[in-house]
Design a protein around this motif. Structure first.
Motif, PDB file in Angstrom:
ATOM      1  N   ARG A  57       0.941  -1.154  -0.058  1.00  0.00           N
ATOM      2  CA  ARG A  57       0.066   0.104   0.007  1.00  0.00           C
ATOM      3  C   ARG A  57       0.737   1.206   0.078  1.00  0.00           C
ATOM      4  O   ARG A  57       0.414   2.142  -0.646  1.00  0.00           O
ATOM      5  CB  ARG A  57      -0.899   0.109   1.270  1.00  0.00           C
ATOM      6  CG  ARG A  57      -2.062  -1.084   1.256  1.00  0.00           C
ATOM      7  CD  ARG A  57      -3.014  -0.501   2.209  1.00  0.00           C
ATOM      8  NE  ARG A  57      -2.594  -0.784   3.342  1.00  0.00           N
ATOM      9  CZ  ARG A  57      -2.834  -2.123   4.069  1.00  0.00           C
ATOM     10  NH1 ARG A  57      -3.214  -3.222   3.583  1.00  0.00           N
ATOM     11  NH2 ARG A  57      -2.225  -2.258   5.336  1.00  0.00           N
ATOM     12  N   ALA A  58       1.916   1.156   0.777  1.00  0.00           N
ATOM     13  CA  ALA A  58       2.731   2.429   0.707  1.00  0.00           C
ATOM     14  C   ALA A  58       3.516   2.503  -0.577  1.00  0.00           C
ATOM     15  O   ALA A  58       3.499   3.806  -0.713  1.00  0.00           O
ATOM     16  CB  ALA A  58       3.993   2.241   1.777  1.00  0.00           C
TER      17      ALA A  58
ATOM     18  N   THR B 223       2.487   1.448  -3.609  1.00  0.00           N
ATOM     19  CA  THR B 223       1.300   1.968  -4.648  1.00  0.00           C
ATOM     20  C   THR B 223       0.937   3.270  -4.419  1.00  0.00           C
ATOM     21  O   THR B 223       0.634   4.098  -5.416  1.00  0.00           O
ATOM     22  CB  THR B 223       0.397   0.811  -4.668  1.00  0.00           C
ATOM     23  OG1 THR B 223      -0.330   0.655  -3.323  1.00  0.00           O
ATOM     24  CG2 THR B 223       0.791  -0.380  -5.351  1.00  0.00           C
ATOM     25  N   ASP B 224       0.584   3.658  -3.121  1.00  0.00           N
ATOM     26  CA  ASP B 224       0.249   5.097  -3.016  1.00  0.00           C
ATOM     27  C   ASP B 224       1.077   6.095  -3.404  1.00  0.00           C
ATOM     28  O   ASP B 224       0.837   7.133  -3.901  1.00  0.00           O
ATOM     29  CB  ASP B 224      -0.253   5.311  -1.520  1.00  0.00           C
ATOM     30  CG  ASP B 224      -1.133   4.609  -0.929  1.00  0.00           C
ATOM     31  OD1 ASP B 224      -2.232   4.214  -1.654  1.00  0.00           O
ATOM     32  OD2 ASP B 224      -1.552   4.423   0.459  1.00  0.00           O
ATOM     33  N   ALA B 225       2.441   5.719  -3.332  1.00  0.00           N
ATOM     34  CA  ALA B 225       3.402   6.956  -3.681  1.00  0.00           C
ATOM     35  C   ALA B 225       3.646   6.622  -5.312  1.00  0.00           C
ATOM     36  O   ALA B 225       4.356   7.855  -5.765  1.00  0.00           O
ATOM     37  CB  ALA B 225       4.857   6.448  -2.750  1.00  0.00           C
ATOM     38  N   VAL B 226       3.710   5.308  -5.916  1.00  0.00           N
ATOM     39  CA  VAL B 226       3.967   5.408  -7.169  1.00  0.00           C
ATOM     40  C   VAL B 226       2.922   4.801  -8.266  1.00  0.00           C
ATOM     41  O   VAL B 226       2.907   5.423  -9.312  1.00  0.00           O
ATOM     42  CB  VAL B 226       5.015   4.276  -7.146  1.00  0.00           C
ATOM     43  CG1 VAL B 226       5.760   4.151  -8.699  1.00  0.00           C
ATOM     44  CG2 VAL B 226       6.399   4.612  -6.286  1.00  0.00           C
ATOM     45  N   ARG B 227       1.878   4.000  -7.829  1.00  0.00           N
ATOM     46  CA  ARG B 227       1.052   3.300  -8.653  1.00  0.00           C
ATOM     47  C   ARG B 227      -0.344   3.301  -7.811  1.00  0.00           C
ATOM     48  O   ARG B 227      -0.564   2.237  -7.506  1.00  0.00           O
ATOM     49  CB  ARG B 227       1.449   2.141  -9.377  1.00  0.00           C
ATOM     50  CG  ARG B 227       2.626   2.220 -10.345  1.00  0.00           C
ATOM     51  CD  ARG B 227       2.138   2.784 -11.513  1.00  0.00           C
ATOM     52  NE  ARG B 227       3.067   2.742 -12.743  1.00  0.00           N
ATOM     53  CZ  ARG B 227       4.034   3.477 -12.902  1.00  0.00           C
ATOM     54  NH1 ARG B 227       4.224   4.621 -11.948  1.00  0.00           N
ATOM     55  NH2 ARG B 227       4.965   3.329 -14.201  1.00  0.00           N
ATOM     56  N   PRO B 228      -0.962   4.235  -7.678  1.00  0.00           N
ATOM     57  CA  PRO B 228      -2.227   4.322  -7.008  1.00  0.00           C
ATOM     58  C   PRO B 228      -3.205   3.207  -7.760  1.00  0.00           C
ATOM     59  O   PRO B 228      -4.001   2.555  -7.003  1.00  0.00           O
ATOM     60  CB  PRO B 228      -2.813   5.440  -6.912  1.00  0.00           C
ATOM     61  CG  PRO B 228      -1.579   6.685  -6.985  1.00  0.00           C
ATOM     62  CD  PRO B 228      -0.526   5.760  -8.129  1.00  0.00           C
ATOM     63  N   SER B 229      -3.171   3.127  -9.000  1.00  0.00           N
ATOM     64  CA  SER B 229      -3.905   2.288  -9.619  1.00  0.00           C
ATOM     65  C   SER B 229      -4.042   0.934  -9.418  1.00  0.00           C
ATOM     66  O   SER B 229      -4.900   0.153  -9.661  1.00  0.00           O
ATOM     67  CB  SER B 229      -4.017   2.273 -11.125  1.00  0.00           C
ATOM     68  OG  SER B 229      -2.472   2.136 -11.696  1.00  0.00           O
TER      69      SER B 229
END
Length: 412
Positions: free
Chosen positions: A258-259, A261-267
């Motif tokens: 989650r950390a 993807t939130d920073a790099v790839r939210p999708s």
């Protein structure tokens, strides 16, 4: 109060092992304070000659796994040599050998014979294969055991090529296994007064080691899947390529994912990849997606982000660079000692004890360097036939030997 003696101070080990498996086990015992007496045939441990060194028979591999020991040369095919070993056994706590069962029995130093001399002794057989199976008398070395326990097969699943791993893993894992077995037997003796015989074999040890995670679904009856842990053999499981190099990172648990993807790839915070269980079912796809993303930034940029997100990540070290590691040096990993050949920087003891720490207790012994002293301590004469020759090979070595015929050293 901190003692410099080490937790094994007062333990005497008679070491008839050669190459790496057994010597690595007893090297750790020496670091921890045990007196380790390395019994060598007149030509010496063959590992003395596998690489060049600053003096004959003293290369880096041998020096590292035999540091802090004493060397006595005994020809165990001679009456004098066998008598000396029997006298040494009377004084010992541990007896370790890496000869095949038939060879050690022929010399008269099987467990029954040794226990008759010293019933309290912890007697350790280091074999290629357990005596309880049909392969008991087969010779074995690290490469063959790696192959037999399945390492090249899983390497092929990962890389496409059936390769050995680039370290003598079977020797070292089995050496560590022998060490913990000896420690348990000494603990039992401390409580009961009883010595005993141990058997530690390379194939059985490595099969157990490999099946820790790879047994997986094959453990169940009926099997729920093949014997393999999918994550470790995923073709995309490798260091990631960045804009300017490579980085190792493991975005594994749900918090890390989650950390990231939130920073790099939210999708990617979709149902398809949201949980560890979902990612595990398509782990190679996930590794591939992350690999594509890693090419977008430099190694330094990724390291900074991963540090901020508390995701495990590191650049790729070389073995040489380990000597300059701030972490290893701050932890006291390396010990420099003075030797007849100048200063030597040893990779030292990786464990920490608050009261009885271990440390490197000296350089490895020249072949037979302690023969006269040890025999004198046992009240024995060293007037038997002695060989002293010059050179740098198994047939031409500076040594002091008891008896001159070839010793029966058959390695497991």
């Amino acid at each position: 109060m901190v003692s410099s003696a080490g937790p094994l101070a007062g333990i005497r080990v008679v070491d008839l092992t050669a190459v790496v498996m057994g010597p690595y086990c007893t090297q750790i015992m020496a670091d921890m304070g045990a007196e380790v007496i390395k019994v060598e045939p007149p030509e010496g441990d063959i590992t003395r000659y596998v690489a060049p060194g600053p003096s004959p028979g003293m290369n880096g591999v041998f020096v590292n796994v035999n540091r802090g020991k004493r060397s006595i040369v005994l020809d165990l095919r001679s009456d004098h040599g066998r008598a000396a070993l029997r006298a040494l056994i009377e004084t010992a706590d541990v007896f370790v050998h890496s000869m095949r069962a038939k060879a050690i029995a022929k010399l008269g130093f099987d467990y029954e014979s040794v226990a008759a001399i010293n019933p309290r002794i912890v007697y350790t057989n280091c074999y290629g294969y357990s005596r309880r199976g049909p392969d008991a008398d087969r010779p074995a070395y690290d490469d063959t055991i790696q192959a037999e326990c399945g390492l090249p097969a899983v390497q092929k699943q990962l890389t496409g090529d059936a390769t050995y791993v680039a370290t003598i893993m079977a020797d070292k894992v089995t050496g560590l296994t022998a060490l913990y077995a000896i420690m348990m037997a000494l603990f039992h003796r401390e409580r009961s007064g009883e010595g005993q015989e141990l058997e530690v074999s390379m194939f059985e040890t490595m099969a157990s080691f490999m099946l820790v995670e790879h047994a997986n679904g094959a453990m169940f009856d009926p099997p729920l899947g093949p014997a393999v842990y999918p994550r470790t053999v995923a073709p995309n499981r490798r260091p990631y390529e960045t804009k300017d190099g490579h980085i190792a990172a493991l975005i594994y648990n749900d918090k890390h994912w989650r950390a990231f993807t939130d920073a790099v790839r939210p999708s990617w915070n979709s149902d398809e990849y949201a949980t560890l269980q979902m990612r595990a079912k398509q782990i190679d796809v996930v590794y591939g997606l992350v690999a594509q993303t890693m090419r977008e930034r430099t190694t330094a940029e990724w390291l900074a982000l991963f540090a901020e997100l508390e995701i495990p990540a590191t650049p790729i070290n070389t073995l040489d660079s380990l000597f300059d590691s701030p972490q290893l040096n701050a932890a006291g990993m390396f010990e420099t000692i003075d030797t007849p050949h100048g200063k030597v920087r040893f990779p030292g003891v990786p464990t920490w004890f608050s009261r009885t720490p271990g440390h490197v207790r000296g350089y490895a012994p020249e072949l037979g360097a302690d023969t006269a002293d040890i025999l004198a301590e046992l009240g024995l004469s060293s007037d038997a036939e002695t060989t002293v020759v010059d050179g740098n090979s198994p047939d031409s070595v500076n040594n002091r030997s008891v008896g001159a015929t070839e010793a029966a050293a058959e390695l497991a």
